[in-house]
Design a protein around this motif. Structure first.
Motif: not given
Length: 347
Positions: A22-23, A52-56, A97-100, A124-125
């Protein structure tokens, strides 16, 4: 310093979506002194401000799939990652980061710099773009690598810029083999899955894009420098591709042993071994010449030559000082466009 290709492990290799967690998983962070600025590098705050600006990135191809990382580049929903992360992708999914999750479109790729740009709708904002450093970081600067090594999302590892002006194989298959010059070397751990994630300094500014770890050596990772991101990414956004300049020679470094063998009166520079027929160098440079300068910049090695030429675009004319038959002379070369990966050179 040229790093042999056999020593490198591309970070995406061997990672599958099934290993993801999970993120926002807990990550090891700490505090260390920044010797470059004599300030404290607060990795806990750095993590909070940048993750928060890093993605998988989850990629599916005809042959399977894998994971990589990336970071938000601008307010239009564009994400920067490695080209090798999304090569041959049929679908690309991005998790914030928050799962979206968002489906991403591949806007542009460049194998010769190992950079790619994705685009997603409805970012995401909380995922603000990360600033990109306009200069080249000095050796010793404190840095952190962010991403999803081995599928472990929300990870930070710390270290320093341990070297600059490294040359990495660009990873293209077939045809002539070119390198990525000016690559950063770092002690921050870069593992499979980190590919495409940001290497940031203590202010959260991107100084590189994580691209590879080294096999057979501890605490050695590599990142495409931010100067290359600044040069290549805007072209990928606008055109979907980037055209690299092309000289058209094969060469080797001049060392005392090479100089003695070739009967040269210099012990540094780049010895031209072959000039490709029909290339920009053909007619201006000859086999046996030694390249000493490009536009007034001294050239002591192939890394220096590549670093000098990367600043120019196809169609630019550069002045080069060469040594020919024991005499120094200046030649003008109008650079061409580098052939596409896999394309055969010459006649």
């Amino acid at each position: 310093m040229r790093i042999p290709a056999v020593l490198l492990t591309v970070a995406l290799v061997g990672v599958t979506p099934a290993t993801a967690v999970a993120a926002g998983s807990p990550s090891a962070i700490g505090v260390a002194a920044d010797t470059g600025t004599q300030q404290t590098c607060d990795f806990e705050s750095l993590y909070d401000e940048t993750i928060r600006s890093v993605v998988t990135i989850q990629v599916r191809t005809d042959g399977g799939g894998g994971l990589g990382s990336g970071f938000v580049y601008d307010q239009s929903g564009r994400i920067v990652t490695n080209q090798h992360v999304v090569a041959d992708a049929e679908t690309v999914e991005v998790q914030f980061d928050r799962g979206q999750w968002r489906t991403a479109e591949v806007v542009g790729t460049d194998a010769y710099s190992d950079l790619a740009v994705l685009e997603v709708d409805d970012v995401p904002d909380y995922a603000d773009p990360l600033a990109v450093e306009s200069g080249h970081p000095e050796t010793g600067r404190r840095v952190a690598a962010l991403g999803s090594p081995l599928g472990l999302q929300g990870t930070i590892t710390d270290g320093i810029v341990s070297g600059t002006n490294r040359s990495l194989p660009s990873g293209q298959e077939g045809g002539p083999q070119f390198t990525i010059p000016n690559t950063l070397q770092t002690t921050a751990a870069i593992s499979p899955g980190n590919s495409g994630g940001p290497l940031v300094d203590c202010t959260g500014t991107v100084v590189g894009v994580n691209t590879a770890g080294a096999q057979g050596g501890e605490n050695i990772g590599f990142a495409v420098p931010s100067t290359r991101v600044e040069r290549v990414v805007p072209a990928l956004i606008q055109n979907g591709s980037y055209t690299h300049s092309f000289l058209g020679i094969s060469s080797r470094d001049v060392s005392p042993a090479v100089a003695e063998q070739a009967g040269l009166n210099v012990t540094s520079g780049v010895l031209v071994q072959q000039v490709i027929s029909g290339s920009p160098a053909d007619g201006a440079i000859q086999s046996g010449d030694v390249v000493l300068q490009v536009a007034g910049q001294s050239v002591a090695s192939q890394e220096d030559l590549a670093s000098a030429l990367v600043r120019y675009r196809p169609g630019d004319t550069v002045s080069m000082q060469i040594l020919r038959d024991g005499e120094r002379r200046t030649v003008e070369v109008t650079l061409g466009e580098r052939p596409a990966p896999g394309e055969t050179l010459g006649d």
